[in-house]
Design an enzyme around this catalytic site. Structure first.
Site, PDB file in Angstrom:
ATOM      1  N   ASN A   9       0.864  -1.180   0.000  1.00  0.00           N
ATOM      2  CA  ASN A   9       0.000   0.000   0.000  1.00  0.00           C
ATOM      3  C   ASN A   9       0.900   1.229   0.000  1.00  0.00           C
ATOM      4  OD1 ASN A   9      -1.811   2.024   0.477  1.00  0.00           O
ATOM      5  ND2 ASN A   9      -2.329   1.393   2.568  1.00  0.00           N
ATOM      6  N   LYS A  11       0.115   4.296  -0.355  1.00  0.00           N
ATOM      7  CA  LYS A  11      -0.536   5.494   0.189  1.00  0.00           C
ATOM      8  C   LYS A  11      -0.288   6.686  -0.752  1.00  0.00           C
ATOM      9  CE  LYS A  11      -0.198   3.369   4.634  1.00  0.00           C
ATOM     10  NZ  LYS A  11      -0.245   3.466   6.071  1.00  0.00           N
ATOM     11  N   HIS A  95      -9.465   1.018   4.459  1.00  0.00           N
ATOM     12  CA  HIS A  95      -8.214   1.216   5.201  1.00  0.00           C
ATOM     13  C   HIS A  95      -8.494   2.164   6.367  1.00  0.00           C
ATOM     14  CE1 HIS A  95      -4.223   2.635   6.235  1.00  0.00           C
ATOM     15  NE2 HIS A  95      -3.794   1.494   5.726  1.00  0.00           N
ATOM     16  N   GLU A  97      -7.039   4.642   7.422  1.00  0.00           N
ATOM     17  CA  GLU A  97      -6.896   6.067   7.099  1.00  0.00           C
ATOM     18  C   GLU A  97      -8.120   6.585   6.338  1.00  0.00           C
ATOM     19  OE1 GLU A  97      -3.008   5.624   5.363  1.00  0.00           O
ATOM     20  OE2 GLU A  97      -2.241   5.167   7.356  1.00  0.00           O
ATOM     21  N   GLU A 167      -5.388  -4.932  10.341  1.00  0.00           N
ATOM     22  CA  GLU A 167      -4.363  -3.921  10.585  1.00  0.00           C
ATOM     23  C   GLU A 167      -4.679  -3.163  11.866  1.00  0.00           C
ATOM     24  OE1 GLU A 167      -2.253  -2.624   6.737  1.00  0.00           O
ATOM     25  OE2 GLU A 167      -4.072  -1.466   6.874  1.00  0.00           O
ATOM     26  N   GLY A 173       2.369   2.439  10.647  1.00  0.00           N
ATOM     27  CA  GLY A 173       3.320   3.539  10.500  1.00  0.00           C
ATOM     28  C   GLY A 173       3.991   3.970  11.787  1.00  0.00           C
ATOM     29  N   SER A 212       3.346  -1.979  10.224  1.00  0.00           N
ATOM     30  CA  SER A 212       4.797  -2.017  10.443  1.00  0.00           C
ATOM     31  C   SER A 212       5.435  -3.367  10.111  1.00  0.00           C
ATOM     32  CB  SER A 212       5.141  -1.579  11.866  1.00  0.00           C
ATOM     33  OG  SER A 212       4.710  -0.251  12.091  1.00  0.00           O
ATOM     34  N   GLY A 233       2.960  -1.050   4.237  1.00  0.00           N
ATOM     35  CA  GLY A 233       2.974   0.370   3.895  1.00  0.00           C
ATOM     36  C   GLY A 233       4.403   0.828   3.627  1.00  0.00           C
TER      37      GLY A 233
HETATM   38  P1  PGA Z   1       2.838   0.423   7.570  1.00  0.00           P
HETATM   39  O1  PGA Z   1       1.407   0.609   6.876  1.00  0.00           O
HETATM   40  O2  PGA Z   1       3.427  -0.881   7.033  1.00  0.00           O
HETATM   41  O3  PGA Z   1       3.637   1.621   7.145  1.00  0.00           O
HETATM   42  O4  PGA Z   1       2.618   0.364   9.035  1.00  0.00           O
HETATM   43  C1  PGA Z   1       0.548  -0.474   6.669  1.00  0.00           C
HETATM   44  C2  PGA Z   1      -0.756   0.006   6.087  1.00  0.00           C
HETATM   45  O5  PGA Z   1      -1.275   1.045   6.513  1.00  0.00           O
HETATM   46  O6  PGA Z   1      -1.339  -0.647   5.191  1.00  0.00           O
END
Ligand code: PGA
Length: 249
Positions: A9, A11, A95, A97, A167, A173, A212, A233
């Protein structure tokens, strides 16, 4: 045996130049596609470019969201049909977000998932608890509601065409990862919940872990019995790291 799926992803990252560099990096590496499939999800503006570059390769393209509508007066929206025309085959839906900044509800995600499947896209439906949910002991209640809501009126047939991503919001993140055991517990809970709709489909459905995921923790997470891949991500933005993750299987 469920095949693994490693999805990146991106983003809001990836100009055309950056997309070119990253995808060429991925194409110059290798991975065992009998063990896992790879999907990259660049921003809308790079989907067409990625679709062209990856045509005929082992790497599939996904979008990060889509409209619930087919066409019409929906300024700035992108439909499932439009995604298909540029070589997209997956779409991330719900997601955290999108839920947090765009008020996406389980009901909306459910409607989008049905539209995506109808059009021929595979939705990657995201669920996850916040830190507050976890600390107050509400993880299973929240995840249960998200699964029930996003998979409302799903038949076995629809489940067979879907992917779930767990998630934990507090792990996205932040560099904080759920321990493999914590993640496995929730994955098993999700699979059991889906078994309430259809037992066979629950055994088949891929449940990805996200939050992460990095080259150094991928193996321990991906070796859990109910973890069938990762939604990545930050580490998906470096070809080497993303390849290391898929090659840790
Ligand atoms: P991250 O994001 O690996 O940077 O934690 C994962 C995601 O939001 O899909």
């Amino acid at each position: 045996m469920r095949k693994q799926l490693i999805a990146g992803n991106w983003k809001m990252n990836g100009t055309i130049d950056e997309t070119k560099t990253l995808l060429e990096g991925l194409l110059s590496g290798s991975f065992d596609s009998s063990k896992a499939d790879m999907v990259v999800c660049p921003p809308f503006t790079a989907l067409s470019y990625a679709g062209n570059l990856l045509k005929g390769s082992k790497i599939a393209v996904g979008a990060q969201d889509m409209s619930v509508h087919e066409n019409g007066a929906y300024t700035a929206e992108i439909s499932a049909g439009m995604l298909l025309t540029v070589g997209v085959s997956f779409v991330i839906l719900g997601h955290s977000e999108r839920r947090q900044y765009h008020a996406e509800s389980n009901q909306m995600i459910n409607a989008k998932a049905k539209v995506a499947i109808e059009a021929g896209l595979t939705p990657i439906i995201c669920v996850g608890e916040t830190l507050e949910d976890r600390e107050s002991g509400n993880t299973e209640t929240v995840i249960g509601q998200q699964i029930d809501g996003t998979l409302f009126e799903f038949s076995a047939e629809l489940l067979n065409k879907s992917v779930i991503a767990y998630e934990p919001v507090w792990a996205i993140g932040t560099g904080k990862t759920a321990t493999p055991e914590m993640a496995q517990d929730v994955h098993q809970f999700i699979r059991n919940r889906i078994a309430g709709i259809d037992k066979e489909a629950a055994e088949k459905i891929q449940i990805l872990y996200g939050g992460s995921v990095k080259p150094d923790n991928a193996k321990s997470l991906l070796s859990q019995p109910d973890i069938d891949g990762a939604l990545v991500g930050g580490a998906a933005l470096k070809a080497d790291d993303f390849l290391k993750i898929i090659n840790s299987l």
